[in-house]
Design a protein around this motif. Structure first.
Motif, PDB file in Angstrom:
ATOM      1  N   HIS A 152       9.947   7.816 -11.297  1.00 14.26           N
ATOM      2  CA  HIS A 152       9.327   8.761 -12.217  1.00 14.26           C
ATOM      3  C   HIS A 152       8.027   9.256 -11.608  1.00 14.26           C
ATOM      4  CE1 HIS A 152       6.756   5.351 -13.266  1.00 14.26           C
ATOM      5  NE2 HIS A 152       5.957   6.180 -13.887  1.00 14.26           N
ATOM      6  N   THR A 153       7.525  10.356 -12.152  1.00 14.31           N
ATOM      7  CA  THR A 153       6.323  10.999 -11.606  1.00 14.31           C
ATOM      8  C   THR A 153       5.076  10.428 -12.277  1.00 14.31           C
ATOM      9  OG1 THR A 153       7.528  13.042 -11.170  1.00 14.31           O
ATOM     10  CG2 THR A 153       5.129  13.181 -11.233  1.00 14.31           C
ATOM     11  N   SER A 174       0.164  14.215  -8.029  1.00 20.82           N
ATOM     12  CA  SER A 174       1.449  13.718  -8.513  1.00 20.82           C
ATOM     13  C   SER A 174       2.114  12.897  -7.429  1.00 20.82           C
ATOM     14  CB  SER A 174       2.371  14.880  -8.914  1.00 20.82           C
ATOM     15  OG  SER A 174       1.808  15.639  -9.956  1.00 20.82           O
ATOM     16  N   MET A 175       2.692  11.764  -7.804  1.00 17.58           N
ATOM     17  CA  MET A 175       3.431  10.953  -6.848  1.00 17.58           C
ATOM     18  C   MET A 175       4.569  10.242  -7.576  1.00 17.58           C
ATOM     19  SD  MET A 175       0.721   7.865  -6.170  1.00 17.58           S
ATOM     20  CE  MET A 175       1.875   7.063  -5.072  1.00 17.58           C
ATOM     21  N   ARG A 176       5.642   9.976  -6.837  1.00 21.33           N
ATOM     22  CA  ARG A 176       6.810   9.326  -7.417  1.00 21.33           C
ATOM     23  C   ARG A 176       6.697   7.815  -7.237  1.00 21.33           C
ATOM     24  NH1 ARG A 176      12.127  11.221  -5.265  1.00 21.33           N
ATOM     25  NH2 ARG A 176      12.927  10.469  -7.269  1.00 21.33           N
ATOM     26  N   VAL A 177       6.913   7.099  -8.320  1.00 20.21           N
ATOM     27  CA  VAL A 177       6.844   5.637  -8.290  1.00 20.21           C
ATOM     28  C   VAL A 177       8.053   5.064  -9.027  1.00 20.21           C
ATOM     29  CG1 VAL A 177       4.322   5.576  -8.152  1.00 20.21           C
ATOM     30  CG2 VAL A 177       5.438   5.574 -10.378  1.00 20.21           C
ATOM     31  N   PRO A 178       8.480   3.838  -8.692  1.00 16.34           N
ATOM     32  CA  PRO A 178       9.630   3.237  -9.365  1.00 16.34           C
ATOM     33  C   PRO A 178       9.275   2.712 -10.751  1.00 16.34           C
ATOM     34  CG  PRO A 178       8.767   1.747  -7.703  1.00 16.34           C
ATOM     35  CD  PRO A 178       7.999   3.030  -7.571  1.00 16.34           C
ATOM     36  N   GLN A 179      10.265   2.722 -11.627  1.00 18.37           N
ATOM     37  CA  GLN A 179      10.098   2.203 -12.983  1.00 18.37           C
ATOM     38  C   GLN A 179      11.352   1.420 -13.353  1.00 18.37           C
ATOM     39  OE1 GLN A 179       9.798   5.132 -16.148  1.00 18.37           O
ATOM     40  NE2 GLN A 179       8.300   3.859 -17.207  1.00 18.37           N
ATOM     41  N   ILE A 180      11.191   0.253 -13.980  1.00 22.42           N
ATOM     42  CA  ILE A 180      12.308  -0.615 -14.351  1.00 22.42           C
ATOM     43  C   ILE A 180      12.620  -0.423 -15.828  1.00 22.42           C
ATOM     44  CG2 ILE A 180      13.165  -2.978 -14.333  1.00 22.42           C
ATOM     45  CD1 ILE A 180      10.979  -3.643 -12.334  1.00 22.42           C
ATOM     46  N   ASP A 181      13.902  -0.157 -16.147  1.00 21.66           N
ATOM     47  CA  ASP A 181      14.280   0.000 -17.540  1.00 21.66           C
ATOM     48  C   ASP A 181      14.647  -1.354 -18.143  1.00 21.66           C
ATOM     49  OD1 ASP A 181      16.847  -0.645 -16.689  1.00 21.66           O
ATOM     50  OD2 ASP A 181      17.521   1.439 -16.654  1.00 21.66           O
ATOM     51  N   SER A 182      15.069  -1.347 -19.405  1.00 21.69           N
ATOM     52  CA  SER A 182      15.362  -2.596 -20.111  1.00 21.69           C
ATOM     53  C   SER A 182      16.567  -3.331 -19.530  1.00 21.69           C
ATOM     54  CB  SER A 182      15.611  -2.304 -21.596  1.00 21.69           C
ATOM     55  OG  SER A 182      16.687  -1.382 -21.745  1.00 21.69           O
ATOM     56  N   GLN A 183      17.402  -2.638 -18.750  1.00 17.77           N
ATOM     57  CA  GLN A 183      18.564  -3.255 -18.130  1.00 17.77           C
ATOM     58  C   GLN A 183      18.267  -3.777 -16.725  1.00 17.77           C
ATOM     59  OE1 GLN A 183      21.301  -3.589 -20.016  1.00 17.77           O
ATOM     60  NE2 GLN A 183      20.095  -2.570 -21.636  1.00 17.77           N
ATOM     61  N   GLY A 184      17.013  -3.650 -16.313  1.00 16.61           N
ATOM     62  CA  GLY A 184      16.643  -4.109 -14.980  1.00 16.61           C
ATOM     63  C   GLY A 184      16.950  -3.113 -13.877  1.00 16.61           C
ATOM     64  N   ASP A 190       0.844  -1.192   0.000  1.00 17.63           N
ATOM     65  CA  ASP A 190       0.000   0.000   0.000  1.00 17.63           C
ATOM     66  C   ASP A 190       0.880   1.243   0.000  1.00 17.63           C
ATOM     67  OD1 ASP A 190      -2.281  -1.558   0.103  1.00 17.63           O
ATOM     68  OD2 ASP A 190      -2.369  -1.528   2.292  1.00 17.63           O
ATOM     69  N   HIS A 191       0.478   2.243  -0.751  1.00 12.85           N
ATOM     70  CA  HIS A 191       1.170   3.527  -0.778  1.00 12.85           C
ATOM     71  C   HIS A 191       0.363   4.556  -0.001  1.00 12.85           C
ATOM     72  CE1 HIS A 191       3.631   2.604  -4.687  1.00 12.85           C
ATOM     73  NE2 HIS A 191       4.022   1.901  -3.641  1.00 12.85           N
ATOM     74  N   HIS A 192       1.052   5.489   0.633  1.00 14.70           N
ATOM     75  CA  HIS A 192       0.409   6.540   1.411  1.00 14.70           C
ATOM     76  C   HIS A 192       0.942   7.894   0.956  1.00 14.70           C
ATOM     77  CE1 HIS A 192      -1.247   3.763   4.558  1.00 14.70           C
ATOM     78  NE2 HIS A 192      -0.268   3.019   4.077  1.00 14.70           N
ATOM     79  N   ALA A 193       0.065   8.863   0.852  1.00 13.11           N
ATOM     80  CA  ALA A 193       0.487  10.205   0.466  1.00 13.11           C
ATOM     81  C   ALA A 193      -0.510  11.212   1.037  1.00 13.11           C
ATOM     82  CB  ALA A 193       0.565  10.340  -1.050  1.00 13.11           C
ATOM     83  N   LYS A 194      -0.052  12.447   1.189  1.00 10.99           N
ATOM     84  CA  LYS A 194      -0.936  13.530   1.609  1.00 10.99           C
ATOM     85  C   LYS A 194      -1.277  14.383   0.402  1.00 10.99           C
ATOM     86  CE  LYS A 194       0.106  14.251   6.508  1.00 10.99           C
ATOM     87  NZ  LYS A 194       0.494  15.248   7.538  1.00 10.99           N
ATOM     88  N   VAL A 195      -2.488  14.909   0.401  1.00 11.55           N
ATOM     89  CA  VAL A 195      -2.905  15.788  -0.683  1.00 11.55           C
ATOM     90  C   VAL A 195      -3.631  16.982  -0.068  1.00 11.55           C
ATOM     91  CG1 VAL A 195      -5.052  14.462  -1.022  1.00 11.55           C
ATOM     92  CG2 VAL A 195      -4.227  15.963  -2.832  1.00 11.55           C
ATOM     93  N   GLN A 196      -3.255  18.173  -0.515  1.00  5.13           N
ATOM     94  CA  GLN A 196      -3.897  19.395  -0.037  1.00  5.13           C
ATOM     95  C   GLN A 196      -5.026  19.788  -0.983  1.00  5.13           C
ATOM     96  OE1 GLN A 196      -1.210  22.683   0.600  1.00  5.13           O
ATOM     97  NE2 GLN A 196      -0.752  22.029   2.687  1.00  5.13           N
ATOM     98  N   ILE A 197      -6.152  20.149  -0.391  1.00  5.61           N
ATOM     99  CA  ILE A 197      -7.273  20.637  -1.182  1.00  5.61           C
ATOM    100  C   ILE A 197      -7.711  21.971  -0.602  1.00  5.61           C
ATOM    101  CG2 ILE A 197      -8.033  18.284  -1.730  1.00  5.61           C
ATOM    102  CD1 ILE A 197     -10.334  18.712   0.277  1.00  5.61           C
ATOM    103  N   GLU A 198      -8.446  22.718  -1.389  1.00  4.99           N
ATOM    104  CA  GLU A 198      -9.008  23.970  -0.897  1.00  4.99           C
ATOM    105  C   GLU A 198     -10.257  23.675  -0.070  1.00  4.99           C
ATOM    106  OE1 GLU A 198      -7.527  26.823  -1.227  1.00  4.99           O
ATOM    107  OE2 GLU A 198      -5.965  25.984  -2.499  1.00  4.99           O
ATOM    108  N   LEU A 199     -10.534  24.554   0.896  1.00  4.45           N
ATOM    109  CA  LEU A 199     -11.716  24.371   1.733  1.00  4.45           C
ATOM    110  C   LEU A 199     -12.979  24.331   0.879  1.00  4.45           C
ATOM    111  CD1 LEU A 199     -13.048  24.197   4.518  1.00  4.45           C
ATOM    112  CD2 LEU A 199     -12.935  26.705   4.645  1.00  4.45           C
TER     113      LEU A 199
END
Length: 312
Positions: free
Chosen positions: A160-161, A145-155, A124-133
């Protein structure tokens, strides 16, 4: 919470390839497997080795772990994400550490048994997000937007976002979590993806304060409006309303607008209230006419003693 060095547990470095991680795990697993090992601490060591392999043997988990390790090396203490201890229902019957569960989620820790290594649910991933009232009054759709891992062709793994469009329901409050099923970490093998939990918080606002579902607005009025009474316009998160300021109002008086606070998601539950808290705004005496008006005011209220309460 104690940070665990999974690389040290497997006897490898942070540059080890996936194949080297696998070889190190298999070598140690054969040595410490409780069914064959004669080492006194075999069972405990086998659990540590297995946990390290589950963290480093999956590319996405390894990337998340490496980020946590980098923060740890920079002197920042490891702390679990908000709500990690209640993110998944059901207790695990495995002996994963609190560190593992905090980093990857309890669903990942409980999704596979000790002899079923073919698949694992994503963390599970957790993140905070701000919203307007205002979003809590009307509902909204926001891009996150959140950062997640990505595997290239070389492993090799890099971050990336990732953009997600999220529906903000009407009536949501700060501190509540939105669960996006299947938007967390990718599963291993045939395991399902984890979930994404977004903790809601309101962006800072210079005009409004929030307490539960009640909203507070500081409302400036002129001295004559407070003294004589007036009808004034007040801007709320849900539009402009007309307020009656009673004559003789003092600073700090709260004018209640019933039902004008944050709505409730359930139609059977009442919304919050909005409170306009009066403050008296004094005009500047920066013109000759303004100065003369203040002199006339002082003369008219010559017997007024504003500091009488401080005497004695």
């Amino acid at each position: 919470m104690e940070f665990k060095d999974y690389y040290a547990t497997l006897g490898i470095t942070g540059t080890a390839t996936p194949a080297e991680v696998k070889r190190a795990y298999r070598k140690l697993a054969r040595k410490y497997h409780p069914d064959v090992s004669k080492e006194r601490d075999a069972e405990a060591r086998f659990k540590e080795i297995t946990e390290a392999n589950e963290a480093l043997g999956d590319a996405e988990r390894r990337a998340a772990y490496d980020e946590a390790a980098a923060r740890h090396k920079s002197g920042r203490e490891f702390s679990p994400p908000p709500g990690w201890d209640s993110a998944a229902a059901g207790a695990s019957d495995l002996s994963h550490s609190d560190f593992f569960e905090a980093l990857f989620g309890r669903q990942a820790a409980s999704a596979r048994g000790p002899r079923d290594r073919g698949s694992m649910a994503g963390g599970d991933h957790h993140a905070k997000v701000q919203i307007e009232l205002q979003d809590a009054y009307r509902g909204a759709r926001r891009s996150v937007s959140m950062r997640v891992p990505q595997i290239d062709s070389q492993g090799q793994v890099s971050m990336h976002t990732r953009q997600l469009d999220v529906n903000i329901p009407k009536g949501i409050r700060t501190g509540q979590h939105l669960r996006l099923a299947g938007q967390g970490g990718a599963g291993f093998g045939d395991g399902p993806a984890g979930d994404l939990y977004l903790e809601i918080e309101f962006a800072p606002n210079a005009h409004f304060r929030v307490d539960g579902r009640d909203v507070y607005l500081d409302l400036p009025v002129a001295p004559w409006e407070a003294a004589l009474g007036a009808e004034v316009a007040a801007h709320t998160p849900d539009g402009t309303v007309q307020l009656t300021v009673p004559s003789g109002s003092a600073p700090g008086l709260k004018l209640r607008l019933r039902g004008k606070g944050i709505p409730n998601a359930s139609a059977s539950a009442p919304p919050g209230d909005l409170y306009a808290v009066l403050s008296v705004a004094l005009p500047k005496a920066d013109t000759a006419a303004g100065q003369e008006a203040y002199r006339a005011l002082a003369k008219a209220f010559a017997e007024f003693q504003p500091r009488r309460t401080l005497e004695g």
